[in-house]
Design a protein around this motif. Sequence first.
Motif, mmCIF file in Angstrom:
data_model
loop_
_atom_site.group_PDB
_atom_site.id
_atom_site.type_symbol
_atom_site.label_atom_id
_atom_site.label_comp_id
_atom_site.label_asym_id
_atom_site.label_seq_id
_atom_site.Cartn_x
_atom_site.Cartn_y
_atom_site.Cartn_z
ATOM 1 N N ASP A 122 46.091 22.457 -35.595
ATOM 2 C CA ASP A 122 47.275 22.489 -35.504
ATOM 3 C C ASP A 122 48.008 21.754 -35.488
ATOM 4 N N THR A 123 47.428 20.853 -34.583
ATOM 5 C CA THR A 123 48.314 19.090 -33.282
ATOM 6 C C THR A 123 48.780 18.668 -34.722
ATOM 7 N N ARG A 124 48.600 18.485 -36.036
ATOM 8 C CA ARG A 124 48.647 17.412 -36.550
ATOM 9 C C ARG A 124 50.606 17.437 -37.046
ATOM 10 N N LYS A 125 50.001 18.984 -37.824
ATOM 11 C CA LYS A 125 50.915 19.310 -38.342
ATOM 12 C C LYS A 125 51.571 19.395 -37.640
ATOM 13 N N LEU A 126 51.563 20.067 -36.263
ATOM 14 C CA LEU A 126 53.545 19.987 -35.034
ATOM 15 C C LEU A 126 53.689 18.747 -34.958
ATOM 16 N N LEU A 127 53.229 17.501 -34.895
ATOM 17 C CA LEU A 127 53.201 16.337 -34.440
ATOM 18 C C LEU A 127 53.967 15.418 -35.742
ATOM 19 N N VAL A 128 54.193 16.206 -37.236
ATOM 20 C CA VAL A 128 54.565 16.058 -38.160
ATOM 21 C C VAL A 128 56.264 16.493 -37.354
ATOM 22 N N GLU A 129 55.583 17.746 -37.696
ATOM 23 C CA GLU A 129 57.277 18.676 -37.186
ATOM 24 C C GLU A 129 57.849 18.010 -36.179
ATOM 25 N N PHE A 130 57.401 17.122 -35.415
ATOM 26 C CA PHE A 130 57.765 16.391 -34.142
ATOM 27 C C PHE A 130 58.843 15.268 -34.498
ATOM 28 N N ALA A 131 57.859 14.472 -35.633
ATOM 29 C CA ALA A 131 58.294 13.546 -35.501
ATOM 30 C C ALA A 131 59.485 13.223 -36.523
ATOM 31 N N GLY A 132 59.706 14.398 -37.535
ATOM 32 C CA GLY A 132 60.763 14.482 -38.406
ATOM 33 C C GLY A 132 62.348 14.793 -37.337
ATOM 34 N N LEU A 133 62.053 15.383 -35.559
ATOM 35 C CA LEU A 133 62.535 15.759 -35.225
ATOM 36 C C LEU A 133 63.394 14.433 -34.416
ATOM 37 N N ALA A 134 61.943 13.574 -34.073
ATOM 38 C CA ALA A 134 62.519 12.657 -33.784
ATOM 39 C C ALA A 134 62.992 11.308 -33.920
ATOM 40 N N GLU A 135 63.024 11.301 -35.172
ATOM 41 C CA GLU A 135 63.774 10.416 -36.100
ATOM 42 C C GLU A 135 64.835 10.747 -35.619
ATOM 43 N N LYS A 136 65.824 11.676 -36.254
ATOM 44 C CA LYS A 136 66.994 11.514 -35.938
ATOM 45 C C LYS A 136 67.568 11.343 -34.627
ATOM 46 N N LEU A 137 67.142 11.082 -33.641
ATOM 47 C CA LEU A 137 67.087 11.218 -32.238
ATOM 48 C C LEU A 137 67.303 9.857 -31.516
ATOM 49 N N ARG A 138 66.654 8.804 -31.973
ATOM 50 C CA ARG A 138 66.290 7.616 -31.827
ATOM 51 C C ARG A 138 68.110 6.405 -32.246
ATOM 52 N N THR A 139 68.294 5.918 -30.495
ATOM 53 C CA THR A 139 69.270 5.705 -30.874
ATOM 54 C C THR A 139 69.354 3.976 -30.398
ATOM 55 N N PRO A 140 69.891 2.832 -30.952
ATOM 56 C CA PRO A 140 69.667 2.487 -31.149
ATOM 57 C C PRO A 140 70.289 1.521 -29.247
ATOM 58 N N GLY A 141 70.357 0.207 -29.565
ATOM 59 C CA GLY A 141 71.166 -0.084 -28.486
ATOM 60 C C GLY A 141 70.386 -0.400 -27.031
ATOM 61 N N GLU A 142 70.628 -2.029 -26.050
ATOM 62 C CA GLU A 142 69.821 -1.929 -24.815
ATOM 63 C C GLU A 142 70.008 -0.511 -23.814
ATOM 64 N N ARG A 143 68.611 -0.654 -23.417
ATOM 65 C CA ARG A 143 68.948 0.661 -22.350
ATOM 66 C C ARG A 143 69.000 -0.315 -20.614
ATOM 67 N N LYS A 144 69.363 1.029 -20.176
ATOM 68 C CA LYS A 144 69.541 0.614 -18.278
ATOM 69 C C LYS A 144 68.486 -0.116 -18.303
ATOM 70 N N PHE A 145 67.323 -0.390 -18.404
ATOM 71 C CA PHE A 145 66.599 -1.095 -17.604
ATOM 72 C C PHE A 145 65.344 -1.050 -18.812
ATOM 73 N N CYS A 146 64.140 -2.162 -18.518
ATOM 74 C CA CYS A 146 63.687 -2.687 -20.210
ATOM 75 C C CYS A 146 62.250 -3.094 -19.375
ATOM 76 N N MET A 147 61.009 -3.401 -20.074
ATOM 77 C CA MET A 147 59.795 -3.732 -19.807
ATOM 78 C C MET A 147 59.679 -4.910 -19.006
ATOM 79 N N ARG A 148 58.805 -5.008 -17.920
ATOM 80 C CA ARG A 148 59.053 -5.625 -17.061
ATOM 81 C C ARG A 148 57.676 -6.253 -17.388
ATOM 82 N N PRO A 149 56.851 -7.434 -17.248
ATOM 83 C CA PRO A 149 55.491 -8.327 -17.809
ATOM 84 C C PRO A 149 54.497 -7.230 -16.988
#
Length: 520
Positions: A493-520
């Motif tokens: 059932d893992t994939r089915k649950l991940l598809v649900e997660f993708a639907g929930l996560a899509e609207k939570l993605r918030t554009p903008g700069e973060r307090k920290f970012c990737m360092r090499p």
Amino acid sequence: MSWQPELDELRERERMARELGGADKVKRQHDAGKLTIRERIDGLVDRGSFHEVGAIAGRAEYDAGGRLVQLTPSNCVMGRAQIGGRPVVVVGDDFTVRGGSADATIREKPLMAEQMAYELRLPIVRIIEGSGGGGSVKTIETTGRANLPGRVGSSLPYWYTTANLGLVPVVTLGLGSVAGLGAARMAASHFSVMTKETSALFVAGPPVVNALGRQQLDRFELGGWEIQTRCGAVDHAVDTEEEAFEATRRFLSYLPSSVYEVAPRGERTDDPERRDEFLFEVIPRITRQVYKMRPIVEAVVDKSSFFEMGRMFGRGMITGLARIDGLPVAVMASDPFFYAGSWTADVCDKIIRFVDLAETFHLPIVYLCDCPGFHIGLEAEKAATIRKGVRAMAAVNQSTVPWCTFLLRNVFGVAGAVNQPHGRFSIRYAWLSARWGSLPLEGGIEAAYRAEIDAAPDRDAKIAEIEARLQKLRSPFRTAEPFWIEEIIDPRDTRKLLVEFAGLAEKLRTPGERKFCMRP
């Protein structure tokens, strides 16, 4: 009267610039199995989309009458283009002119490329071959003075090189010998690629290293792809330049153009209800027996969507980008083939960098966890594994993107505890095969029950008796009774649950700069 004479001169200058370092230098580049910078750009970007900036910048020669005789172009070619229909900035070294050295470049060109990416919020692809720094020792004679690294007015290139990491996707391609500042520009990226037979990367090349008298190495022995991918300085190595271009295009397809956007959801091409039967028995009952994690990853994400990054480094953890029901996600998955999936110092470094990438570009994280804890022993202590482990813990806890974790088998100790961000809600499931504790029973029993074992007439029998008793208490169902684990699931059932997660996560993605970012 028209401006035809001026247009004719412009076209003549452009023609000279397209000749790069001359036919003999172009032939030498081809004979070495490498493309020229203009061929590379044409092979990377969408056909006909390259808009060059500063094409006729270079060093000109004039006759006694002031007429142009020859134009040697700057060995930096840069401009805007499209990749997959999206605008990008491309900047590349021309090795046919002074071997890509800063002696033959115009400083403002690569600087403008970085500024352009920063100000227009466009991904930047750096095609690197050469040193690209302050020049060679010959520069002292040609300029009449020695270069001061970081001198007045020279800091902007260094600033943009790292500042762009927090704003736009940065890809670097090392397609020949890369040294000095070129090596730093290569490392200052979200994704880097080398060609196996034609590229090498080092702080200083063989002539400098060998002059010290300690070692005599060729460029591949000093900085070939196997060295650089295993130490984590470079993410990926390919056989051909065309493969490097394809890897670039694919990597960028998972990311937004800048942190002020979110990555577009792709087409939903895979069945959200797909259940792969092999998942039900893929985890062996014998706990010391290993299994292959990559087929599991491929089974739960959209088919053929997994794009692995850094395969040769920190091999106890698999990392890469994928899609779930079309949504781009960042995937972490333990690999039991390497120290049983325990967190080595290299694994911790890999996790930090990868979680920071996901956080920078608002990618939801999926973690398939099989972690027996931190790697232990003398070498682990020498590598400061615990300090790097705590840094990895901090990176996970500081992330704000949505998380979904699946506990597949082992979850032990401090490293095992870092299976989701603490202090906020995230989604977590346990497979039927999951097992956990402060320590694995193997080895832990002898430490905790030493007096009882030492007093027993049959040491091995006593250990087996204690282990059997504890195994019953360690059932994941016992943990579920007090709600210490949220859900235990059928692995299919893992994939089915991940598809649900993708639907929930899509609207939570918030554009903008973060307090920290990737360092090499």
